[in-house]
Structure formats: structure tokens, C-alpha cells
Design an enzyme around this catalytic site. Structure first.
Site, short mmCIF file in Angstrom:
data_model
loop_
_atom_site.label_atom_id
_atom_site.label_comp_id
_atom_site.label_asym_id
_atom_site.label_seq_id
_atom_site.Cartn_x
_atom_site.Cartn_y
_atom_site.Cartn_z
CG HIS A 146 -0.37 0.30 2.60
ND1 HIS A 146 -0.07 1.57 3.08
CD2 HIS A 146 0.47 -0.53 3.43
CE1 HIS A 146 0.50 1.83 4.33
NE2 HIS A 146 1.00 0.31 4.41
CB CYS A 147 1.02 4.33 -1.54
SG CYS A 147 -0.28 4.84 -2.51
CB ILE A 148 -0.02 8.02 1.67
CG1 ILE A 148 -0.35 8.70 2.97
CG2 ILE A 148 -0.45 8.88 0.20
CD1 ILE A 148 0.71 10.05 3.03
NE ARG A 175 -3.43 5.73 -5.33
CZ ARG A 175 -3.49 6.14 -6.47
NH1 ARG A 175 -3.60 5.61 -7.54
NH2 ARG A 175 -3.64 7.56 -6.37
#
EC number: 2.7.1.-
Length: 622
Positions: free
Chosen positions: A25-27, A29
Site C-alpha cells: 500500500h501507499c498513503i 490506496r
């Protein structure tokens, strides 16, 4: 939201655990690699409570969650039982475009070892200069020591590549370096240098005695084979015996096969690559040079220049010089410098004049990305002028077969590497002066769309009345660069405003500053994005680049941690703009007000260029 139930529903609608290869994951999604896109029910996932959106992009399936993404990801990882790399051991590998995969491998292997290669190459160039001006003698011990230092990265290149390839192919680094040691074993090198022993027999099969010093393809293919042998041995050997027998089987199986088949094949392939490109320049030197010199910026921008590395090193190994990649880069880089100087001389915009001056100097030394992205490509016509200048210089280099004797950054500091027999240095200087001058003149003659002064903020009378009532919050820009409307960002999650309102910046600097006083609320392990909250309650997301989560933090450095207090102008994070562009990722940086619904309106600046902490970027109406 019930994060555990949401995670289970997402997995179910993605075709179940067996369809998921990897998750991270990123910030904002969740990101997945999946075996089959057809198994993913994207409409059902979009309809889930807690999901803001879903899409396929850049070979990934992405589920937009928002600021609770880390908690949902944790629940998904618990259900899937993924390991440290968030990958399911039993998952099938994802198929992709073979050309893209080859470029990805070459780029991933060479990028980490370029400092050693460039450092050694530059020292080689300086040694050539010192000898030419009689500062050193080739017979002196000082020269010999410096020659050892400059030549070592190239002679022992298989070791550097082995270490880097081990990371790229996700296999054991020590065994990979051991394979390089086998290729470079002194007795093999001794046999290869002589004529008495052409080959040795192993189980009745001949092993050619070749020199693999400075070679590229043999060790890449060898480590690639090792990655499969190692994983296979690890599966069949009992756990209690793996520490002994997995390394043994890996070496005993991989090394003979590499020496008998892969290494000779790789060596011949390198020679054929060199022969092909050398032949192309011999047959149609001016035309080949014109095309390569003119198109080199586009080749570099797309990352395709890495495909020429094996041929370049093969040429250095066989002939001691390169006539294509580095010389063509040299004229193309000086053309960028000429076009940038043309902008500097012609522009009336104060900020563009400062920007073109600051990018002109690095371009002279071969670092052209700031000039390309910050000046010439932004203004378009100067970029076309640089292509024309590079084509002229490339045509001259192709006509006279200009050669460079060392791998180094193709800028003015590389000129000593063109000291070669005959008039090589003279032709090299004529070519780069021509490319520089043509790009400069064409830029001045063609002109470009300039601004007499920075655009002022456009505010209506209603806006001014609101300002007078002091019910607005002004947010300065956290980054210096070109302003873009959010809807033009090539990522639907941001463009559709799913995360919040805001805009985007194409940065020309390398630092993200705090645009207000407040607190750090969110950071991500990949360091490419940060969430901060102001003392006034503004929640701001700064997402440096698109798909930069895939770099796993490479090129980023955080200066703050979660819960740190920040003041206007504090450095939040820095990033290596040059390295990001080399990785062929977009540097467009969305800047989003994630709690936009808390404000009556979010008004973005009308300026086309902003300076960090100086120019107002966003106005919020309470």
C-alpha cells in the site's frame, strides 16, 4: 468501517487469495499484482463501504481507501498470510511485456553500480589529460597506482554486476558474487591469455577458456540461472540441511552450466552487439550519428539507453573505446546546455531566467534532467532546438567516428577521454561546439512562448470580500515547480478528486517544505508521501511523483517522523529528482486537501510557476 470485513470482501471480489500475487500500500490506496485481471470484479469493489475507488493502472490493481489504508492493508495481509515482501509464495508470476521486462532488468542492475563506473571512468579521463599535458608519466608509479584505481571497476565489473543482479533477481548475493569470482578465476584468465589451453573437459563436455574481465552478459545470465537453481534446491532440501546443501547444489549445478553454455553465449552476444552497432556506424556513419544524436534525449527519457550498456562495455573490452552511446550522449547533452543558454538569453521572465541559469551549469557537466524537465521540454521549442543541435553534432561524430576511451558522465569533464589517435579530440570538440551552437541559435531564432511577469492571482469581488472578513486560510506551496490542475494528473484517483481537492506540481527542486505550522500525521515506509495537519485543522497530503511507491524508498529521505511538530519552512523530505527520472516514473506531485469537505471551497492558484514557501498555492474558505 469494519476493516476486517472490508478486507475479506475485497479479497473475495478480487477472485480470492489464489488470484493475488503480491499486495502492498501507499498513503491512500491498496496495491495488488494479480494473476488474472478478469477475475477481479471491479464494480463490486467500488461499491463497498469504505472504498473510494478502484482501477487498473501500471500493471497493478489499486483500491483507493484514503487515510485508513494502513489498517485495511494490515487486515488483508493477515488474511492472505503474506510475508515480509507482501508476496504469496505460491502465487504465479505476473506476465508482462517482454521488452519492458528486459529494460527493467538492465536498468535495475546498472543503476546501483553507476557511481563506481562513473568514478573510475572520470579518473581514466583525468589520467589521459595529465599525460597529455605532461603532468604525469606513464612510467611513473603514481600513474600506475591511479591506473589500478581507475581500471578496477571495469576489470572486475562482473563482481559489481553480480551483487546488483542478485538484488534484482531476488537471490543470494554471496553465491552471485562467487559466480563472478569463478568467471574471473586467475587460472581461467591465465589460460584465456595464452594459447596452450583452449578448453577444459568437465564430465566429457568442453568448457571454453575465455576472459570475462569487463564482461556484462555472462554474469547477468549466470545470476539469473542461479535464482532458479537456488529456489529449486531450497524447496527439495530438508530444512535442517539447507544451510549446507542449498549453497553446495547451487554452485555445483550453476557454475559448470554457466561456464559451458551461458558465459560463452553471453560473451558472443556482447561481441555481436558491438559488431552490429559498429558496423552500422561504418556503413552509414553520418546518418546513424544524426539519428542517434538527435534522438538520444528521447532514448534517455524513456530509459532505453540502458539497453546499449552491454554493447558499450563489449566495445571497451574489445577495442578500448566507444563510438556510439557515450559520444552521442555527449553531443546531446551539450545541445541541451546550448538550448538552455538560449532560453537564459531570450526570456524576460525573471523566474525562468533564474531557472535556466541554475540548470545550464549542470547541463554543461552532463546532468541534463533539470534542463530538460524544467526548461526546454516545458517551453517545447527549445527542446526541439536541442534535438536539432544533437543531430548536427551526432552527424559530425558519425562522419569522423569520434571515439571515447572511458565510461564517464558525458559532459565537458569527459573531454580528456576523447584524447585518442589522430584528430579524434579535434573532431570531438568540433562536434560538441556545433551541437551547442546550433541548439543555442535555433532556440533564439525559433523563440518560445514567454511570460513578461508571473501571473497574478485572479480573485473575484466576492473572493476579496471574503478575504476582508478573514475567513480564509492561505497555504503556501511546499515545493518549487510548475503548477498543474488536478484534473490533468494522469492518475484517475487524484484527477477525479477521490482523495480530495487540490492541484499538482511538477517539481524543479528536490525538497518538500512545511507550508504551515502544525504536526506530521502520516508517513509511508516508501517515503514518497507525507500527510500533515496545520494548527488550523487543514489536512494536507503531499504525494511526490506517481507510482513512486514502487521504488520502495529509493531516492527519498524523510526529515521528520509521525507526531513531529513542524514550522513553516521546515524540511519535510528530500528526493533525488535525477534518480527518479532515471527510474522512468512521473515526478508530477499531487498536493491534496484531504479534508476538503470541511471547507466551503478550495481555490487553487492561477500561477503557472510557484516557489516553495513564497507563493500562495491554495486558498481555503471556511
Amino acid at each position: 468501517m469494519d476493516k476486517q470485513k472490508l478486507a475479506a470482501k475485497i479479497i473475495k471480489e478480487m477472485g480470492g487469495k489464489e488470484n493475488i500475487i503480491q499486495n502492498w500500500h501507499c498513503i491512500t490506496r491498496l496495491r495488488f499484482n494479480v494473476t488474472s485481471n478478469n477475475e477481479v470484479n471491479i464494480d463490486n469493489i467500488k461499491a463497498l463501504d469504505g472504498v473510494l475507488g478502484a482501477q487498473f493502472q501500471s500493471g497493478q490493481f489499486q483500491v483507493i481507501i484514503g487515510n485508513q489504508v494502513a489498517e485495511v492493508h494490515a487486515e488483508i495481509s493477515n488474511i492472505l498470510g503474506t510475508g515480509e515482501n507482501n508476496q504469496l509464495p505460491s502465487a504465479k508470476k505476473q506476465n508482462g511485456n517482454i521488452i519492458e521486462r528486459i529494460f527493467d532488468v538492465i536498468s535495475g542492475i546498472f543503476t546501483p553500480i553507476l557511481p563506481a563506473i562513473v568514478g573510475g571512468g572520470l579518473l581514466k579521463g583525468l589520467l589521459a589529460l595529465f599525460i597529455a599535458v605532461n603532468l604525469l608519466s606513464e612510467q611513473s608509479s603514481t600513474y600506475e597506482i591511479l591506473h589500478f584505481i581507475s581500471d578496477a571497476p571495469f576489470h572486475f565489473l562482473p563482481f559489481l554486476i553480480a551483487f546488483s543482479a542478485a538484488k534484482k533477481f531476488n537471490t543470494d548475493a554471496s553465491l552471485s558474487v562467487a559466480l563472478a569470482g569463478i568467471l574471473m578465476y586467475p587460472k581461467i584468465m591465465e589460460y584465456a591469455a595464452g594459447t596452450e589451453v583452449d578448453s577444459l573437459s568437465f564430465l566429457g563436455l568442453p568448457i571454453p577458456m575465455n576472459s570475462y574481465a569487463s564482461s556484462v552478459i555472462p554474469i547477468i545470465l549466470g545470476v539469473w540461472l542461479l535464482s532458479y537453481i537456488y529456489k529449486g534446491a531450497d524447496k527439495i532440501v530438508p530444512r535442517s540441511l539447507r544451510i549446507i546443501f542449498v549453497p553446495l547444489l547451487s554452485l555445483v549445478i550453476t557454475a559448470p552450466f554457466m561456464l559451458m553454455f551461458i558465459a560463452p553465449l553471453g560473451s558472443y552476444a556482447g561481441i555481436y552487439l558491438d559488431t552490429f552497432f559498429s558496423g552500422m556506424f561504418d556503413i552509414a556513419g553520418p546518418i546513424a550519428g544524426l539519428l542517434m544524436g538527435g534522438l538520444m534525449p528521447l532514448i534517455v527519457i524513456t530509459g532505453m539507453h540502458y539497453a546499449f550498456f552491454p554493447g558499450t562495455f563489449a566495445s571497451f573490452d574489445k577495442y578500448g573505446y566507444d563510438i556510439m552511446l557515450l559520444p552521442m550522449n555527449f553531443v546531446a547533452n551539450l545541445a541541451q546546455a546550448g538550448a538552455t543558454l538560449g532560453v537564459l538569453l531570450k526570456t524576460k521572465n525573471k523566474k525562468m531566467k533564474q531557472l535556466s541559469f541554475s540548470t545550464f551549469i549542470p547541463a554543461l557537466f552532463g546532468i541534463t534532467e533539470p534542463a530538460i524537465y524544467g526548461v526546454t521540454m516545458k517551453l517545447k521549442k527549445p527542446f526541439y532546438a536541442s534535438l536539432i543541435g544533437g543531430a548536427v553534432g551526432g552527424g559530425i561524430y558519425g562522419t569522423f567516428a569520434v571515439k571515447t576511451t572511458a565510461f564517464t558522465v558525458p559532459g565537458i569533464m569527459s573531454i580528456p577521454t576523447y584524447i585518442f589517435s589522430g584528430n579524434n579530440l579535434l573532431y570531438a570538440l568540433i562536434g560538441v561546439i556545433a551541437s551547442f551552437s546550433v541548439a543555442l541559435l535555433v532556440t533564439v531564432l525559433l523563440g518560445f512562448e514567454d511570460e513578461d511577469s508571473p501571473l497574478e492571482e485572479k480573485t473575484s469581488s466576492n473572493d476579496k470580500a471574503i478575504i476582508e472578513k478573514d475567513v480564509t486560510i492561505n497555504i503556501p506551496s511546499p515545493i518549487t515547480g510548475k503548477v498543474m490542475p488536478l484534473e490533468s494528473v494522469p492518475d484517475q484517483t487524484f484527477a477525479d478528486g477521490l482523495v480530495g481537492k487540490g492541484l499538482a506540481i511538477e517539481p524543479v527542486g528536490d525538497t518538500v517544505y512545511a507550508p504551515f505550522s502544525g504536526k506530521v500525521t502520516t508517513v509511508v515506509p516508501s517515503k514518497h508521501a507525507i500527510g500533515i495537519t496545520s494548527d488550523d485543522g487543514v489536512e494536507l497530503l503531499i504525494h511526490v511523483g506517481l507510482e513512486t511507491v514502487n521504488l520502495n524508498g529509493e531516492g527519498f529521505a524523510l526529515n521528520v517522523e509521525v507526531d513531529d511538530d513542524i514550522q513553516l519552512g521546515d524540511k519535510l523530505l528530500t528526493f533525488d529528482l535525477h534518480a527518479l527520472k532515471k527510474q522512468n516514473v512521473s515526478i508530477i506531485t499531487p498536493i491534496i486537501i484531504t479534508n476538503s469537505p470541511h471547507f466551503l471551497d478550495v481555490i487553487a492558484t492561477s500561477k503557472k510557476q510557484v516557489t516553495a514557501c513564497d507563493d500562495k498555492l491554495i486558498m481555503l474558505i471556511k
